[in-house]
Write a protein that holds these residues in place. Structure first.
Motif, PDB file in Angstrom:
ATOM      1  N   ALA A 132       0.850  -1.189   0.000  1.00  0.00           N
ATOM      2  CA  ALA A 132       0.000   0.000   0.000  1.00  0.00           C
ATOM      3  C   ALA A 132       0.884   1.237   0.000  1.00  0.00           C
ATOM      4  O   ALA A 132       1.932   1.270   0.653  1.00  0.00           O
ATOM      5  N   GLN A 133       0.457   2.252  -0.737  1.00  0.00           N
ATOM      6  CA  GLN A 133       1.180   3.518  -0.803  1.00  0.00           C
ATOM      7  C   GLN A 133       0.401   4.580  -0.028  1.00  0.00           C
ATOM      8  O   GLN A 133      -0.815   4.493   0.124  1.00  0.00           O
ATOM      9  N   THR A 134       1.121   5.613   0.405  1.00  0.00           N
ATOM     10  CA  THR A 134       0.494   6.656   1.221  1.00  0.00           C
ATOM     11  C   THR A 134       0.245   7.943   0.457  1.00  0.00           C
ATOM     12  O   THR A 134      -0.546   8.771   0.913  1.00  0.00           O
ATOM     13  N   ALA A 135       0.899   8.153  -0.676  1.00  0.00           N
ATOM     14  CA  ALA A 135       0.748   9.411  -1.416  1.00  0.00           C
ATOM     15  C   ALA A 135      -0.303   9.252  -2.506  1.00  0.00           C
ATOM     16  O   ALA A 135      -0.286   8.267  -3.251  1.00  0.00           O
ATOM     17  N   PRO A 136      -1.246  10.179  -2.608  1.00  0.00           N
ATOM     18  CA  PRO A 136      -2.273  10.086  -3.665  1.00  0.00           C
ATOM     19  C   PRO A 136      -1.681  10.397  -5.033  1.00  0.00           C
ATOM     20  O   PRO A 136      -0.558  10.906  -5.162  1.00  0.00           O
ATOM     21  N   GLU A 137      -2.454  10.101  -6.072  1.00  0.00           N
ATOM     22  CA  GLU A 137      -2.051  10.353  -7.450  1.00  0.00           C
ATOM     23  C   GLU A 137      -3.217  10.969  -8.206  1.00  0.00           C
ATOM     24  O   GLU A 137      -4.371  10.923  -7.754  1.00  0.00           O
TER      25      GLU A 137
END
Length: 903
Positions: A132-137
């Motif tokens: 899982a990543q924490t920064a939106p895109e």
């Protein structure tokens, strides 16, 4: 090597070492070889073959060698691991939360090491992984969202995924991550442990997310050894140089950081060491600098820390303009009661102000001229002033004491005779206030204090374009500040005086903010754009490491006031010329010293440099080498000769030698046929095409590229080898400057591994020509085939593109057909602005074939000789463009270069 650092994953297999004494006894229990006694009568028996072979005891060295081989095989079965890192002993899948927001960039290498260690543990424990990543895109046309959780995937797939993972230059969204995890209930049921790679800095909802994750599985937080939480929060200029503010975490001991100031070419102009005192979270420093060096600064960064937070860009407002105030000879603001006092205090902190007559100011090359009433000395300088404005100068005018003397030739609007008086003894009206600045105004977003009042103003005639010319208006709609372009220049009119008799505007801070917005509009570097931009398009943006690059289609234009950087507005430069503004991440970062409170039971560990090493493969390799050594020693001891031995012994010895040679070749770096081809491709450049597994299309591609290669050999200095057929699944693409990709019906999408290889090839400077071969673009098929590939936004190639000037002078991408060519709309400047992807449907391979007699499934008899010649010329241009880049751009701009040299 410390033996205590070795861990056995299957220690029960070490019980096999108990067999070694038994093997030793079996080998040594064989009788010794009989002694040979010379007996002359025994020569009669020479040549006879014995039906029984005598047993011989193996020598001690051979026994030890074979016992060592068996020991290595047993150790390999026990799976020894060096520097075993036990992050979690629980069963089930591993959820990796990869921190990829701005705060991770400064320690990204450590985060990558931690990710590799976790994946290695999952590989050894045979566990699946979620990431899982924490920064939106960016998502859709204008929205943003958090990337989907990847998984479950194997450790091998996780390795390939983290190769494409990189930090983002904006804040994390832990609330969205919490919602993502809540939506994956099946994932929560299969997770055995959670590995969170992050620092201890507090963010909104970070502690709440940790509490929620603690109810799912045990949490282990992996952080860097030393957190580099530091940001350049502000950069301003004063009368003597620079004022710099750094935000950082509290340090236990004094520290030092080196600040680097760079110009627009990236050259270092200044290196200044800043000392950080302990128990502080903010540091201010001043650097004395000459004005010309200060003007040249385009960015300020911190040496050794690559992060978007440590890079502060300046923009157009940074450069100090040269402002000339038109006065009579000897007139200047020397006293507090002087009429120019408020004007001087509003401009002088941000510009170089000169008070002189009009003629002298025009000779000095001013960027802005200010007239506080009728223009003194205009009679003799009328033509010179008119020429200066048309060439790009900005003339700012104020209402004077006598409105009848205002020159109409240098006004943005037509004025009525006289002026309008509010609040006087002969007026029924009260003083007026200002309305909010319109969106078409450069002052849009500036807050207007309620105490600003206007007592008198010049009135403008209601022209049809008066609304477009108005930058500020009063509550009754009458203009207060108007402006109009004049060729490359601009004229601005304040409908009040610059002193406090008509209004209290010059005495307010609003007057200072207006001049701060007004000064950059007189851009000394480029006078070609006189129209204002209400929406500032991105010019260059920063990635997570603070490196500037060209913006992509997901970056939206910017409006003031400046928002906090996000996926739609990453930090960078927006607008151009005098309107370019810098959006800096550090300006929005505060409380970098705040610490997150982890829930009880959370294990906090530091990322170490020691990586896990699987020693089983080394044990197997050593056993194989010792086995080969044992065979060689056996041959040497018994004096085996291939020439003098009997046929059976010779064949056996030959097979043994062949086996040893093959094994040595395999183990000591022998190359297969494909490796030889790869080496040849690296030594001599050649073109390549992607195999489609459709025999006629592959033959057509081979013939077309072979014909183009021959044309290049005849007409240019490019001596290329025969083209290659490549498959991204198995072949290395990095050796080929240009790859031809013909699209076919039914072609299957690439695997994740192949897409990764193609993306890496494009990112490192490779070029792919995609040919639909049917004159038309089928968007659905193209999107399906290119899914997962980092294809940039494509646009039609203009007729003056460097591709059409690299060798021949062309105006079109000629082929079998005449469809337009599409290529990168914004090429990466890191790759010298060269397009990486080109797309069209002109069936170039059919037009490039040199031998008309080649039998292919594609009809090429409809290509005229002239058309084939033009297709060859385009092919030559294409290969030259791929080999040499944009060097022809210098020749395209040769007149401008000569003009600069002439100066």
């Amino acid at each position: 090597m410390n033996l205590a650092a070795i861990t056995f994953l299957y220690p029960a297999m070490l019980a096999g070492l108990l067999v070694l004494p038994i093997v030793w006894l079996i080998i040594r229990s064989a009788p010794r070889s009989p002694k040979q006694v010379v007996f002359p009568a025994a020569r009669l028996l020479r040549g006879l073959r014995a039906n029984r072979r005598d047993m011989q005891r193996a020598p001690i060295w051979q026994t030890l060698l074979r016992c060592l081989i068996l020991t290595l095989l047993i150790l390999a079965a026990a799976r020894p691991v060096l520097n075993r890192t036990e992050f979690s002993r629980d069963e089930g899948a591993i959820l990796i939360i990869a921190e990829n927001s701005w705060s991770s960039a400064a320690n990204w290498q450590e985060y990558r090491t931690g990710l590799s260690q976790i994946i290695n543990q999952a590989r050894l424990d045979l566990r699946s992984i979620y990431i899982a990543q924490t920064a939106p895109e960016a998502s859709g046309a204008t929205t943003t969202r958090l990337p989907d959780i990847i998984g479950p995937i194997s450790p091998h797939e996780a390795d390939r995924f983290i190769d494409r993972l990189h930090p983002r230059p904006w804040a994390p969204d832990y609330t969205a991550l919490s919602n993502r995890i809540a939506d994956h209930q099946h994932m929560a049921n299969s997770i055995g442990s959670i590995m969170w790679l992050t620092d201890n800095m507090e963010h909104p909802a970070k502690a709440d997310l940790a509490n929620e994750l603690g109810t799912i599985a045990p949490i282990t937080v992996l952080g860097p050894k030393r957190e580099n939480r530091i940001a350049v929060q502000s950069l301003t200029r004063n009368r003597t140089g620079l004022d710099i503010t750094l935000a950082h975490q509290n340090m236990n001991a004094p520290g030092e950081f080196a600040l680097l100031a760079r110009n627009e070419r990236g050259q270092v102009l200044l290196r200044h060491t800043v000392k950080i005192e302990p128990a502080t979270h903010q540091t201010r420093t001043q650097i004395p600098l000459p004005s010309d060096i200060t003007n040249s600064i385009q960015s300020l960064g911190i040496e050794g820390i690559e992060s978007a937070a440590t890079v502060f860009q300046t923009g157009a407002r940074w450069q100090q303009r040269k402002v000339g105030v038109i006065v009579s000879s000897g007139d200047s603001p020397v006293l507090l009661s002087d009429r120019y006092f408020f004007l001087d205090r509003a401009i002088s902190p941000y510009a170089d102000v000169t008070y002189a007559p009009l003629g002298k100011l025009l000779e000095s090359g001013m960027d802005i001229l200010v007239a506080t009433g009728p223009i003194s000395g205009l009679g003799s300088q009328y033509s010179a002033l008119e020429r200066w404005v048309r060439d790009g100068g900005m003339l700012v005018r104020f209402a004077g004491d006598s409105t009848t003397e205002v020159e109409p030739e240098f006004l943005p609007v037509t004025l009525r005779l006289g002026n309008r008086d509010f609040g006087g003894s002969m007026s029924w009206e009260k003083p007026k206030r200002l309305l909010a600045f319109p969106e078409t105004s450069p002052f849009f977003g500036v807050l207007i204090p309620e105490e600003i009042t206007i007592n008198r103003q010049l009135l403008a005639e209601p022209d049809p374009d008066i609304v477009a010319k108005t930058w500020a208006r009063l509550t009754d709609g009458t203009p207060l500040i108007t402006s109009a372009p004049r060729n490359a220049g601009r004229i601005v009119l304040f409908h009040v005086t610059p002193w406090a008799d008509w209004s209290n505007l010059p005495m307010s801070g609003l007057f200072v903010e207006i001049w701060q917005r007004l000064l950059p509009l007189a851009s000394p570097s480029d006078r070609s754009e006189a129209e204002l931009q209400t929406s500032l398009p991105p010019q260059s943006v920063l990635d997570g490491f603070g490196r500037a690059h060209q913006p992509d289609a997901t970056t939206l234009p910017l409006r003031t006031p400046l928002p906090m950087p996000d996926p739609r507005h990453p930090p960078g430069i927006y607008g151009k010329n005098g309107q370019a503004v810098a959006l800096n991440l550090g300006s929005f970062l505060e409380n970098l010293d705040s610490q997150v409170r982890w829930p009880s039971g959370t294990v906090i560990r530091e990322i170490t440099d020691q990586d896990q090493i699987d020693l089983a493969a080394m044990c197997l390799m050593a056993a194989m080498l010792l086995l080969i050594l044992d065979g060689v020693a056996l041959i040497l001891v018994h004096h085996v000769s291939l020439r003098r031995a009997r046929h059976k012994d010779a064949l056996t010895s030959f097979l043994l030698l062949a086996f040893i040679g093959a094994s040595a070749t395999m183990l000591l770096g022998g190359r297969d046929a494909r490796a030889v081809e790869t080496q040849a491709a690296a030594l001599q450049p050649r073109l390549a095409y992607l195999k489609t597994d459709v025999a006629p299309i592959d033959r057509l591609s081979q013939s077309g590229l072979a014909g183009l290669t021959e044309i290049l050999r005849r007409r240019t200095a490019a001596d290329l080898a025969a083209p290659d057929a490549i498959d991204p699944e198995a072949d290395d693409l990095s050796f080929y400057p240009l790859i031809y990709w013909p699209l076919v019906d039914g072609q299957q999408p690439f695997s994740d591994f192949a897409r990764t290889r193609i993306n890496r090839y494009l990112d490192s400077g490779g070029m792919i020509l995609i040919d639909s071969r049917d004159q038309e673009v089928e968007p659905a098929r193209l999107r399906r085939l290119l899914a997962g590939l980092e294809i940039p936004i494509l646009d039609k190639a203009p007729g003056d593109h460097i591709l059409f000037r690299s060798f021949y002078l062309l105006d079109h991408a000629y082929g079998r057909f005449a469809a337009p060519l599409w290529l990168d709309a914004r090429p990466d400047q890191r790759l010298d602005g060269v397009a990486s992807v080109l797309f069209g449907g002109n069936d170039w391979a059919s037009a490039w074939m040199l031998n008309e007699g080649i039998q292919t499934e594609s009809r090429t008899d409809d290509i005229s000789p002239r058309q084939r010649e033009m297709a060859w010329r385009f092919g030559v241009n294409l290969v030259m463009y791929a080999l040499t880049g944009s060097y022809k751009g210098d020749q395209v701009h040769l007149p401008a270069i000569l003009e600069r040299l002439g100066r």
